[in-house]
Design an enzyme around this catalytic site. Sequence first.
Site, PDB file in Angstrom:
ATOM      1  N   SER A 164      32.051  64.073  42.995  1.00 45.27           N
ATOM      2  CA  SER A 164      32.186  62.849  43.829  1.00 45.27           C
ATOM      3  C   SER A 164      30.987  61.966  43.901  1.00 45.27           C
ATOM      4  O   SER A 164      29.957  62.656  43.849  1.00 45.27           O
ATOM      5  CB  SER A 164      32.533  63.493  45.311  1.00 45.27           C
ATOM      6  OG  SER A 164      32.239  62.577  46.138  1.00 45.27           O
ATOM      7  N   HIS A 207      36.164  61.523  41.637  1.00 45.09           N
ATOM      8  CA  HIS A 207      36.329  61.195  42.989  1.00 45.09           C
ATOM      9  C   HIS A 207      35.678  60.305  43.688  1.00 45.09           C
ATOM     10  O   HIS A 207      34.382  60.229  43.728  1.00 45.09           O
ATOM     11  CB  HIS A 207      36.231  62.729  43.571  1.00 45.09           C
ATOM     12  CG  HIS A 207      36.697  62.824  44.998  1.00 45.09           C
ATOM     13  ND1 HIS A 207      37.903  62.956  45.544  1.00 45.09           N
ATOM     14  CD2 HIS A 207      36.072  62.760  46.166  1.00 45.09           C
ATOM     15  CE1 HIS A 207      37.984  63.187  46.871  1.00 45.09           C
ATOM     16  NE2 HIS A 207      37.040  62.568  47.267  1.00 45.09           N
ATOM     17  N   ASP A 250      34.942  58.236  47.224  1.00 49.21           N
ATOM     18  CA  ASP A 250      35.253  58.165  48.785  1.00 49.21           C
ATOM     19  C   ASP A 250      35.055  56.932  49.182  1.00 49.21           C
ATOM     20  O   ASP A 250      34.081  56.436  49.301  1.00 49.21           O
ATOM     21  CB  ASP A 250      34.129  59.090  49.177  1.00 49.21           C
ATOM     22  CG  ASP A 250      34.361  60.418  49.090  1.00 49.21           C
ATOM     23  OD1 ASP A 250      35.490  60.988  49.122  1.00 49.21           O
ATOM     24  OD2 ASP A 250      33.261  61.316  48.473  1.00 49.21           O
ATOM     25  N   MET A 308      35.213  54.852  52.742  1.00 46.50           N
ATOM     26  CA  MET A 308      35.007  55.043  54.179  1.00 46.50           C
ATOM     27  C   MET A 308      34.805  53.745  54.856  1.00 46.50           C
ATOM     28  O   MET A 308      34.227  52.903  54.420  1.00 46.50           O
ATOM     29  CB  MET A 308      33.757  55.801  54.561  1.00 46.50           C
ATOM     30  CG  MET A 308      33.938  57.158  53.873  1.00 46.50           C
ATOM     31  SD  MET A 308      32.315  58.088  54.457  1.00 46.50           S
ATOM     32  CE  MET A 308      32.406  59.565  53.048  1.00 46.50           C
ATOM     33  N   HIS A 367      39.648  58.651  47.471  1.00 47.89           N
ATOM     34  CA  HIS A 367      39.879  59.208  48.777  1.00 47.89           C
ATOM     35  C   HIS A 367      39.871  58.358  49.920  1.00 47.89           C
ATOM     36  O   HIS A 367      38.769  57.927  50.153  1.00 47.89           O
ATOM     37  CB  HIS A 367      39.132  60.358  48.886  1.00 47.89           C
ATOM     38  CG  HIS A 367      39.048  61.293  50.178  1.00 47.89           C
ATOM     39  ND1 HIS A 367      38.101  62.263  50.362  1.00 47.89           N
ATOM     40  CD2 HIS A 367      39.924  61.287  51.163  1.00 47.89           C
ATOM     41  CE1 HIS A 367      38.265  62.741  51.506  1.00 47.89           C
ATOM     42  NE2 HIS A 367      39.381  62.080  52.002  1.00 47.89           N
ATOM     43  N   MET A 382      39.347  57.049  53.336  1.00 54.74           N
ATOM     44  CA  MET A 382      38.888  57.625  54.663  1.00 54.74           C
ATOM     45  C   MET A 382      38.912  56.492  55.587  1.00 54.74           C
ATOM     46  O   MET A 382      37.667  56.017  56.001  1.00 54.74           O
ATOM     47  CB  MET A 382      37.931  58.511  54.801  1.00 54.74           C
ATOM     48  CG  MET A 382      37.852  59.781  54.094  1.00 54.74           C
ATOM     49  SD  MET A 382      36.070  60.726  53.710  1.00 54.74           S
ATOM     50  CE  MET A 382      36.273  59.816  52.009  1.00 54.74           C
ATOM     51  N   MET A 388      40.533  68.960  53.229  1.00 51.80           N
ATOM     52  CA  MET A 388      39.294  68.744  53.633  1.00 51.80           C
ATOM     53  C   MET A 388      38.609  69.977  54.041  1.00 51.80           C
ATOM     54  O   MET A 388      39.047  70.611  55.094  1.00 51.80           O
ATOM     55  CB  MET A 388      39.004  67.725  54.705  1.00 51.80           C
ATOM     56  CG  MET A 388      39.305  66.297  54.292  1.00 51.80           C
ATOM     57  SD  MET A 388      38.348  65.618  52.849  1.00 51.80           S
ATOM     58  CE  MET A 388      36.631  66.058  53.503  1.00 51.80           C
ATOM     59  N   ASP A 397      37.784  69.515  49.015  1.00 51.32           N
ATOM     60  CA  ASP A 397      36.728  68.547  49.086  1.00 51.32           C
ATOM     61  C   ASP A 397      35.926  69.016  50.316  1.00 51.32           C
ATOM     62  O   ASP A 397      36.534  68.879  51.368  1.00 51.32           O
ATOM     63  CB  ASP A 397      37.246  67.090  49.247  1.00 51.32           C
ATOM     64  CG  ASP A 397      36.399  66.035  49.369  1.00 51.32           C
ATOM     65  OD1 ASP A 397      34.998  66.347  48.848  1.00 51.32           O
ATOM     66  OD2 ASP A 397      36.722  65.015  49.644  1.00 51.32           O
TER      67      ASP A 397
HETATM   68  C1  DX5 Z   1      33.266  63.693  52.529  1.00 52.88           C
HETATM   69  C2  DX5 Z   1      33.758  63.484  51.238  1.00 52.88           C
HETATM   70  C3  DX5 Z   1      33.371  64.143  50.056  1.00 52.88           C
HETATM   71  C4  DX5 Z   1      32.064  64.525  49.577  1.00 52.88           C
HETATM   72  C5  DX5 Z   1      31.846  65.899  49.552  1.00 52.88           C
HETATM   73  O1  DX5 Z   1      33.817  63.048  53.553  1.00 52.88           O
HETATM   74  O2  DX5 Z   1      35.257  63.257  51.304  1.00 52.88           O
HETATM   75  O3  DX5 Z   1      34.037  63.919  49.042  1.00 52.88           O
HETATM   76  O4  DX5 Z   1      31.577  63.679  48.476  1.00 52.88           O
HETATM   77  O5  DX5 Z   1      30.469  66.210  49.226  1.00 52.88           O
HETATM   78  P1  DX5 Z   1      29.819  67.567  48.984  1.00 52.88           P
HETATM   79  O6  DX5 Z   1      30.649  68.039  47.862  1.00 52.88           O
HETATM   80  O7  DX5 Z   1      28.435  67.356  48.900  1.00 52.88           O
HETATM   81  O8  DX5 Z   1      30.260  68.335  50.452  1.00 52.88           O
HETATM   82 ZN    ZN Z   2      36.345  63.092  49.004  1.00 47.91          ZN
END
Ligand code: DX5
Ligand code: ZN
Length: 228
Positions: free
Chosen positions: A10, A35, A37, A39, A68, A70, A139, A177
């Site tokens: 990620s 991956h 993210d 947001m 992903h 969010m 999650m 994740d």
């Molecule tokens: C959090 C993200 C994850 C994040 C996970 O909201 O969706 O993908 O990168 O991070 P770690 O592996 O550090 O918990």
């Molecule tokens: Zn994620």
Amino acid sequence: MMPMVELLPSILSADFARLADEVAAAERGGGTVIHVDVMDGHFVPNITLGPPVVKSLRKATTLPLDCHLMIENPDEYIPAFAEAGANWVSVHYEACRHLHRSLELIAHHGMKPGVVLNPATRVNLLTDILPMVHHVLVMSVNPGFGGQQFIPFSLDKIRRLVELRKELGLGFRIEVDGGVAHDTIAAIVQAGADLLVAGNAVFGGGHPERDVRALLMTAREAAGEPVQ
Ligand code: DX5
Ligand code: ZN
């Protein structure tokens, strides 16, 4: 046959000024899907990146990009992610008023649809739409930030998904994740997850190649797969 376990670095915890190098190092270690993210500062209390960064990543790697989302109103942005070169796109159950429509839209744009569950959302709510998804993302922290602690009851949700997949005769992948790290990954794999997202455990220590390799080795051992 169970799918082989895969490690999905990620980039949330990577150095964004050196993104191509970070991704290349994680790929050398054995990462097979990147991956990403996304947001928006509304659905989650953090802001990251959008289609322009995905477009640059697309030029930096040939690995599939797992976006992903969010974000609120994901349908508005799905075409832009397709255009930017995303391969897998997952939307949150909690963010979609019309989840069926959102999943269809992702597939219509030639991408693999996934659905994501926050820790407090029950797996059984997904039963009717499971035939539409390529992956279910559990999650195992509250979304928004890297480096959080794995929430233990996520293991029960993974096991429930394995049961449902069998009962319904489906083949969706089970992705996890949040808090996937050296001390949690074996239990996560034993519960039945096969797509393992890791941010902090890959990029946090400054040695992504080495750390992806080590995580994968533990995951493969736990899955009873050959460790090369
Ligand atoms: C959090 C993200 C994850 C994040 C996970 O909201 O969706 O993908 O990168 O991070 P770690 O592996 O550090 O918990
Ligand atoms: Zn994620």
